[in-house]
Design a protein around this motif. Structure first.
Motif, PDB file in Angstrom:
ATOM      1  N   LEU A  67       0.877  -1.125   0.106  1.00 27.91           N
ATOM      2  CA  LEU A  67      -0.165   0.213  -0.006  1.00 27.91           C
ATOM      3  C   LEU A  67       0.930   1.341   0.178  1.00 27.91           C
ATOM      4  O   LEU A  67       0.592   2.252  -0.554  1.00 27.91           O
ATOM      5  CB  LEU A  67      -0.910  -0.178   1.107  1.00 27.91           C
ATOM      6  CG  LEU A  67      -1.988  -1.025   1.409  1.00 27.91           C
ATOM      7  CD1 LEU A  67      -2.787  -1.106   2.600  1.00 27.91           C
ATOM      8  CD2 LEU A  67      -2.854  -0.817   0.151  1.00 27.91           C
ATOM      9  N   ALA A  68       1.746   1.319   0.643  1.00 26.15           N
ATOM     10  CA  ALA A  68       3.067   2.275   0.721  1.00 26.15           C
ATOM     11  C   ALA A  68       3.250   2.610  -0.784  1.00 26.15           C
ATOM     12  O   ALA A  68       3.774   3.737  -1.247  1.00 26.15           O
ATOM     13  CB  ALA A  68       4.005   2.108   1.686  1.00 26.15           C
ATOM     14  N   LEU A  69       3.835   1.358  -1.551  1.00 29.63           N
ATOM     15  CA  LEU A  69       4.262   1.391  -2.832  1.00 29.63           C
ATOM     16  C   LEU A  69       3.305   2.194  -3.671  1.00 29.63           C
ATOM     17  O   LEU A  69       3.662   2.834  -4.414  1.00 29.63           O
ATOM     18  CB  LEU A  69       4.604   0.199  -3.394  1.00 29.63           C
ATOM     19  CG  LEU A  69       5.249  -0.075  -4.815  1.00 29.63           C
ATOM     20  CD1 LEU A  69       6.421   0.945  -4.714  1.00 29.63           C
ATOM     21  CD2 LEU A  69       5.428  -1.218  -5.268  1.00 29.63           C
ATOM     22  N   VAL A  70       2.040   1.677  -3.493  1.00 30.86           N
ATOM     23  CA  VAL A  70       0.856   2.347  -4.255  1.00 30.86           C
ATOM     24  C   VAL A  70       0.808   3.819  -4.210  1.00 30.86           C
ATOM     25  O   VAL A  70       0.714   4.595  -5.008  1.00 30.86           O
ATOM     26  CB  VAL A  70      -0.342   1.528  -3.948  1.00 30.86           C
ATOM     27  CG1 VAL A  70      -1.536   2.475  -4.771  1.00 30.86           C
ATOM     28  CG2 VAL A  70      -0.578   0.178  -4.489  1.00 30.86           C
ATOM     29  N   ALA A  71       1.042   4.330  -2.908  1.00 28.61           N
ATOM     30  CA  ALA A  71       0.894   5.734  -2.633  1.00 28.61           C
ATOM     31  C   ALA A  71       2.017   6.646  -3.271  1.00 28.61           C
ATOM     32  O   ALA A  71       1.842   7.495  -3.442  1.00 28.61           O
ATOM     33  CB  ALA A  71       0.799   5.827  -0.937  1.00 28.61           C
ATOM     34  N   ALA A  72       3.237   5.859  -2.990  1.00 25.05           N
ATOM     35  CA  ALA A  72       4.278   6.490  -3.468  1.00 25.05           C
ATOM     36  C   ALA A  72       4.374   6.466  -5.004  1.00 25.05           C
ATOM     37  O   ALA A  72       4.708   7.544  -5.548  1.00 25.05           O
ATOM     38  CB  ALA A  72       5.978   5.654  -3.011  1.00 25.05           C
ATOM     39  N   LEU A  73       3.907   5.579  -5.737  1.00 27.82           N
ATOM     40  CA  LEU A  73       3.770   5.594  -7.082  1.00 27.82           C
ATOM     41  C   LEU A  73       2.603   6.538  -7.518  1.00 27.82           C
ATOM     42  O   LEU A  73       2.982   7.265  -8.659  1.00 27.82           O
ATOM     43  CB  LEU A  73       3.551   4.265  -7.583  1.00 27.82           C
ATOM     44  CG  LEU A  73       4.667   3.054  -7.588  1.00 27.82           C
ATOM     45  CD1 LEU A  73       4.137   1.874  -8.118  1.00 27.82           C
ATOM     46  CD2 LEU A  73       5.884   3.890  -8.404  1.00 27.82           C
ATOM     47  N   ILE A  74       1.755   6.867  -7.077  1.00 24.25           N
ATOM     48  CA  ILE A  74       0.732   7.609  -7.307  1.00 24.25           C
ATOM     49  C   ILE A  74       1.327   9.211  -7.180  1.00 24.25           C
ATOM     50  O   ILE A  74       0.927  10.000  -8.011  1.00 24.25           O
ATOM     51  CB  ILE A  74      -0.729   7.383  -6.561  1.00 24.25           C
ATOM     52  CG1 ILE A  74      -1.586   6.437  -6.779  1.00 24.25           C
ATOM     53  CG2 ILE A  74      -1.548   8.789  -6.499  1.00 24.25           C
ATOM     54  CD1 ILE A  74      -2.639   5.819  -5.854  1.00 24.25           C
ATOM     55  N   PHE A  75       1.900   9.223  -6.091  1.00 27.14           N
ATOM     56  CA  PHE A  75       2.510  10.659  -5.997  1.00 27.14           C
ATOM     57  C   PHE A  75       3.630  10.962  -7.033  1.00 27.14           C
ATOM     58  O   PHE A  75       3.594  11.872  -7.646  1.00 27.14           O
ATOM     59  CB  PHE A  75       3.207  10.642  -4.427  1.00 27.14           C
ATOM     60  CG  PHE A  75       3.911  12.209  -4.358  1.00 27.14           C
ATOM     61  CD1 PHE A  75       3.023  13.374  -4.038  1.00 27.14           C
ATOM     62  CD2 PHE A  75       5.235  12.397  -4.633  1.00 27.14           C
ATOM     63  CE1 PHE A  75       3.657  14.437  -3.899  1.00 27.14           C
ATOM     64  CE2 PHE A  75       5.641  13.781  -4.428  1.00 27.14           C
ATOM     65  CZ  PHE A  75       5.124  14.672  -3.950  1.00 27.14           C
ATOM     66  N   ILE A  76       4.483  10.151  -7.210  1.00 27.51           N
ATOM     67  CA  ILE A  76       5.656  10.044  -8.189  1.00 27.51           C
ATOM     68  C   ILE A  76       4.992  10.203  -9.615  1.00 27.51           C
ATOM     69  O   ILE A  76       5.694  11.264 -10.398  1.00 27.51           O
ATOM     70  CB  ILE A  76       6.606   8.889  -8.317  1.00 27.51           C
ATOM     71  CG1 ILE A  76       7.323   9.092  -6.855  1.00 27.51           C
ATOM     72  CG2 ILE A  76       7.729   8.976  -9.315  1.00 27.51           C
ATOM     73  CD1 ILE A  76       8.377   7.742  -6.586  1.00 27.51           C
TER      74      ILE A  76
END
Length: 96
Positions: A67-76
């Protein structure tokens, strides 16, 4: 198999840490100007995600790390390109 998961968790940690640093560096007025959520919300989400991914990289449970990866990828991939150019007088391909 454990080393593969460890490498995945470290990669997720690095990605979420990069996103967190970029969110902190971005001016707060850029987020509402580009119709995105506030800077405080993104910093909080990415901060929690970075903490979870650090725990996973250090050997803790890591399923929430994705879930942290999903949030980071959405931001990036979505937020960062939108808010990056706010306040600069550059054209779409650099300074005119």
């Amino acid at each position: 198999m454990g080393l593969i998961w460890q490498a995945i968790y470290i990669a997720i940690f690095v990605t979420s840490l990069f996103a967190l640093v970029e969110a902190v560096r971005t001016p707060s007025q850029a987020f509402p100007a580009m119709d995105k959520q506030t800077k405080g919300m993104w910093v909080a989400i990415l901060g929690v995600g970075t903490g979870l991914s650090l725990l996973a990289a250090l050997g803790g449970a890591g399923m929430l790390t994705f879930l942290a990866l999903v949030a980071a990828l959405i931001f990036i991939l979505d937020v960062r390109p939108a808010v990056r150019g706010v306040g600069r007088n550059d054209g779409p391909y650099g300074p005119w």
